[in-house]
Design an enzyme around this catalytic site. Structure first.
Site, PDB file in Angstrom:
ATOM      1  N   SER A  73     -11.055   0.292   3.429  1.00  0.00           N
ATOM      2  CA  SER A  73     -10.266   0.018   4.645  1.00  0.00           C
ATOM      3  C   SER A  73      -9.622   1.317   5.100  1.00  0.00           C
ATOM      4  O   SER A  73      -8.923   1.957   4.312  1.00  0.00           O
ATOM      5  CB  SER A  73      -9.161  -0.997   4.351  1.00  0.00           C
ATOM      6  OG  SER A  73      -9.729  -2.173   3.866  1.00  0.00           O
ATOM      7  N   ARG A 122       0.824  -1.227   0.000  1.00  0.00           N
ATOM      8  CA  ARG A 122       0.000   0.000   0.000  1.00  0.00           C
ATOM      9  C   ARG A 122       0.854   1.272   0.000  1.00  0.00           C
ATOM     10  O   ARG A 122       0.494   2.273   0.636  1.00  0.00           O
ATOM     11  CB  ARG A 122      -0.943   0.040   1.213  1.00  0.00           C
ATOM     12  CG  ARG A 122      -1.987  -1.013   1.243  1.00  0.00           C
ATOM     13  CD  ARG A 122      -2.972  -0.927   0.081  1.00  0.00           C
ATOM     14  NE  ARG A 122      -3.937  -1.988   0.220  1.00  0.00           N
ATOM     15  CZ  ARG A 122      -3.736  -3.231  -0.198  1.00  0.00           C
ATOM     16  NH1 ARG A 122      -2.634  -3.546  -0.853  1.00  0.00           N
ATOM     17  NH2 ARG A 122      -4.652  -4.157  -0.003  1.00  0.00           N
ATOM     18  N   GLU A 138      -4.518   4.192   5.941  1.00  0.00           N
ATOM     19  CA  GLU A 138      -4.359   4.016   4.495  1.00  0.00           C
ATOM     20  C   GLU A 138      -4.938   5.254   3.793  1.00  0.00           C
ATOM     21  O   GLU A 138      -4.442   5.700   2.767  1.00  0.00           O
ATOM     22  CB  GLU A 138      -5.131   2.755   4.084  1.00  0.00           C
ATOM     23  CG  GLU A 138      -5.005   2.413   2.638  1.00  0.00           C
ATOM     24  CD  GLU A 138      -5.846   1.199   2.252  1.00  0.00           C
ATOM     25  OE1 GLU A 138      -5.695   0.123   2.856  1.00  0.00           O
ATOM     26  OE2 GLU A 138      -6.669   1.354   1.332  1.00  0.00           O
TER      27      GLU A 138
HETATM   28  C1  LIG Z   1     -15.647   0.664  -0.966  1.00  0.00           C
HETATM   29  C2  LIG Z   1     -14.158   0.814  -1.177  1.00  0.00           C
HETATM   30  C3  LIG Z   1     -13.377  -0.313  -1.349  1.00  0.00           C
HETATM   31  C4  LIG Z   1     -12.007  -0.200  -1.570  1.00  0.00           C
HETATM   32  N1  LIG Z   1     -11.265  -1.340  -1.730  1.00  0.00           N
HETATM   33  C5  LIG Z   1      -9.927  -1.258  -1.937  1.00  0.00           C
HETATM   34  C6  LIG Z   1      -9.144  -2.439  -2.129  1.00  0.00           C
HETATM   35  O1  LIG Z   1      -9.648  -3.553  -2.132  1.00  0.00           O
HETATM   36  N2  LIG Z   1      -7.806  -2.289  -2.320  1.00  0.00           N
HETATM   37  C7  LIG Z   1      -7.199  -1.065  -2.362  1.00  0.00           C
HETATM   38  O2  LIG Z   1      -5.969  -1.009  -2.548  1.00  0.00           O
HETATM   39  N3  LIG Z   1      -7.925   0.073  -2.188  1.00  0.00           N
HETATM   40  C8  LIG Z   1      -9.251   0.009  -1.991  1.00  0.00           C
HETATM   41  N4  LIG Z   1      -9.991   1.152  -1.803  1.00  0.00           N
HETATM   42  C9  LIG Z   1      -9.316   2.467  -1.819  1.00  0.00           C
HETATM   43  C10 LIG Z   1      -9.379   3.196  -3.177  1.00  0.00           C
HETATM   44  O3  LIG Z   1     -10.391   2.677  -3.982  1.00  0.00           O
HETATM   45  C11 LIG Z   1      -8.057   3.119  -3.948  1.00  0.00           C
HETATM   46  O4  LIG Z   1      -7.016   3.633  -3.153  1.00  0.00           O
HETATM   47  C12 LIG Z   1      -8.098   3.877  -5.268  1.00  0.00           C
HETATM   48  O5  LIG Z   1      -6.937   3.616  -6.013  1.00  0.00           O
HETATM   49  C13 LIG Z   1      -8.263   5.394  -5.097  1.00  0.00           C
HETATM   50  O6  LIG Z   1      -8.493   5.941  -6.376  1.00  0.00           O
HETATM   51  P1  LIG Z   1      -9.105   7.379  -6.553  1.00  0.00           P
HETATM   52  O7  LIG Z   1      -9.025   7.739  -7.985  1.00  0.00           O
HETATM   53  O8  LIG Z   1     -10.448   7.443  -5.939  1.00  0.00           O
HETATM   54  O9  LIG Z   1      -8.048   8.240  -5.728  1.00  0.00           O
HETATM   55  P2  LIG Z   1      -8.363   9.527  -4.821  1.00  0.00           P
HETATM   56  O10 LIG Z   1      -9.106   9.105  -3.607  1.00  0.00           O
HETATM   57  O11 LIG Z   1      -8.943  10.590  -5.639  1.00  0.00           O
HETATM   58  O12 LIG Z   1      -6.884   9.945  -4.402  1.00  0.00           O
HETATM   59  C14 LIG Z   1      -6.134   9.135  -3.520  1.00  0.00           C
HETATM   60  C15 LIG Z   1      -4.703   9.688  -3.433  1.00  0.00           C
HETATM   61  O13 LIG Z   1      -4.092   9.583  -4.715  1.00  0.00           O
HETATM   62  C16 LIG Z   1      -3.692  10.876  -5.201  1.00  0.00           C
HETATM   63  N5  LIG Z   1      -3.951  10.869  -6.631  1.00  0.00           N
HETATM   64  C17 LIG Z   1      -5.139  10.672  -7.264  1.00  0.00           C
HETATM   65  N6  LIG Z   1      -4.974  10.724  -8.597  1.00  0.00           N
HETATM   66  C18 LIG Z   1      -3.663  10.951  -8.816  1.00  0.00           C
HETATM   67  C19 LIG Z   1      -2.852  11.129  -9.984  1.00  0.00           C
HETATM   68  N7  LIG Z   1      -3.378  11.064 -11.208  1.00  0.00           N
HETATM   69  N8  LIG Z   1      -1.509  11.365  -9.816  1.00  0.00           N
HETATM   70  C20 LIG Z   1      -0.956  11.429  -8.585  1.00  0.00           C
HETATM   71  N9  LIG Z   1      -1.665  11.286  -7.446  1.00  0.00           N
HETATM   72  C21 LIG Z   1      -2.995  11.049  -7.562  1.00  0.00           C
HETATM   73  C22 LIG Z   1      -4.553  11.879  -4.441  1.00  0.00           C
HETATM   74  O14 LIG Z   1      -3.908  13.137  -4.346  1.00  0.00           O
HETATM   75  C23 LIG Z   1      -4.669  11.179  -3.083  1.00  0.00           C
HETATM   76  O15 LIG Z   1      -3.492  11.403  -2.338  1.00  0.00           O
HETATM   77  C24 LIG Z   1     -11.381   1.071  -1.603  1.00  0.00           C
HETATM   78  C25 LIG Z   1     -12.180   2.221  -1.427  1.00  0.00           C
HETATM   79  C26 LIG Z   1     -13.555   2.100  -1.228  1.00  0.00           C
HETATM   80  C27 LIG Z   1     -14.393   3.328  -1.087  1.00  0.00           C
END
Ligand SMILES: Cc1cc2nc3c(=O)[nH]c(=O)nc-3n(C[C@H](O)[C@H](O)[C@H](O)COP(=O)(O)OP(=O)(O)OC[C@H]3O[C@@H](n4cnc5c(N)ncnc54)[C@H](O)[C@@H]3O)c2cc1C
Length: 342
Positions: free
Chosen positions: A240, A166, A337
């Site tokens: 999580s 992670r 996380e």
């Molecule tokens: C119901 C649920 C289940 C989930 N299950 C999992 C799982 O099984 N495994 C897992 O690993 N995660 C899980 N997650 C967490 C999440 O889905 C992941 O971390 C996902 O990759 C976040 O993507 P996002 O586009 O929403 O990022 P955001 O929430 O928009 O951003 C997260 C971070 O990444 C940065 N960021 C976003 N885009 C970029 C970019 N283009 N360049 C640089 N930095 C960037 C942001 O600044 C922030 O720091 C879950 C979340 C939810 C709500």
């Protein structure tokens, strides 16, 4: 490029809590991204990329800077001459699960266990998303990003991304100088199922299936996940909230004497990864624990949920209660996380 003012971030995150961004802009290509960063620098504003908002917790005070929402789209497939792999060049704003569905439809192996994870492709390397025995780092060949400090496009190899559990270079650099614009995945055209993860293994054992298809693995993962995560239309969550802690062998042996049956998984360098959900449930008795409008989800205590109207203050109070209780009871320091905004 339109810069919006005082935009609610509640509506742009899956936690659905928190205040407004002072400025927000949606960027659709690298030129718009460069312009957005230049605008922030010129005005002396802090800036932060945002994808699907599924791994962030926005403070009640909001974000006093420019939120740059990544909207770049496009998927390009190039087959390797060896006939065994395909490279997929995927723009950062693509929805992660739509990309997984695309790979499965194209009969390409490697990301199927990561089905159903919310968010964008651009965020997939940021915390090296993982689930059901797979981590995205094992399919990423390189990451294209805008280096905001040096104002140029860079291409990072897999090794340069410094992936770990992670974590990656994006987690280590607190100022976010690298904004991902495209990720190159190398997927297998030959079957490479990963079915050893307990929940998946049990699922196919129950079904009596020895060699499941790519589609079957995806649908199994989606079905298992549906029982573990709440309905996002009813409550807010970022999945999580904490990482599973890693401890030394010595600490693990002490803990297992105190808490017989404590499960463990091998981690790097001989260390041991512990399932925090088990500790929250069986050791700290926190399953379903509620604090105001924030709670630990009944079906999976690692998942923190926010009922309508919940504030980030209520979430932070619950988080500090849980963290202190785990530390006080077991001696383990737990790490979040979810990323804080504001
Ligand atoms: C119901 C649920 C289940 C989930 N299950 C999992 C799982 O099984 N495994 C897992 O690993 N995660 C899980 N997650 C967490 C999440 O889905 C992941 O971390 C996902 O990759 C976040 O993507 P996002 O586009 O929403 O990022 P955001 O929430 O928009 O951003 C997260 C971070 O990444 C940065 N960021 C976003 N885009 C970029 C970019 N283009 N360049 C640089 N930095 C960037 C942001 O600044 C922030 O720091 C879950 C979340 C939810 C709500």
């Amino acid at each position: 490029m339109t810069i919006l003012e005082n935009v609610s971030l509640r509506d742009r995150t899956t936690f659905s809590v928190g205040g407004q961004a002072r400025f927000l802009v949606e960027v659709h290509d690298e030129t718009e991204l460069k312009d957005a960063v230049a605008y922030a620098k010129e005005k002396g504003l802090a800036y932060l990329p945002l994808g699907g908002g599924s791994n962030v917790l926005v403070s009640d005070d909001g974000y006093d800077g420019l939120i740059i929402v990544i909207h770049m789209k496009g998927i390009e497939r190039v087959d390797d001459p060896d006939g065994r792999h395909a490279r997929l060049f995927v723009s950062a704003g693509e929805d992660w699960d739509s990309f997984v569905a695309y790979a499965v439809k194209e009969s390409l192996w490697g990301v199927e266990n990561l089905s159903g994870i919310p968010g964008t492709v651009g965020a997939s390397p940021v915390q090296n998303i993982g689930a059901y025995g797979s981590e995205v780092k094992d399919t990423i060949e390189s990451v294209r990003a805008y280096d905001c400090e040096n104002e140029c496009i860079v291409e990072l190899s897999n090794a340069e991304c410094e992936f770990g559990y992670r974590t990656s270079i994006w987690k280590r650099e607190r100022v976010h100088p690298l904004i991902v614009t495209r990720v190159t995945y190398r997927l297998s055209r030959r079957a490479t199922p990963k079915l050893s993860y307990k929940d998946l293994a049990l699922y196919f054992e129950r079904e009596g299936v020895l060699n499941p298809s790519l589609e079957h693995i995806r649908s199994a993962v989606l079905e298992i996940r549906a029982g573990k995560f709440p309905d996002l239309s009813a409550v807010g969550t970022a999945g999580s909230f904490w990482k599973n802690p890693t401890v030394s062998q010595i600490v693990y042996r002490e803990l297992v004497l105190r808490y017989p049956g404590l499960p463990s998984f091998p981690a790097h360098d001989g260390a041991v990864k512990l399932p925090l959900a088990w500790i929250l449930d069986r050791v700290c008795n926190l399953r379903g624990h509620t604090h105001g409008r924030a709670a630990l989800y009944e079906n999976q205590p690692l998942v923190l949920i926010a009922f309508p109207g919940c504030t980030s203050f209520e979430i932070e109070s619950l988080v500090s209660h849980v963290s202190s209780l785990v530390h006080h009871t077991t001696g383990i320091v737990i790490e979040r996380e979810v990323v804080n905004i504001g």
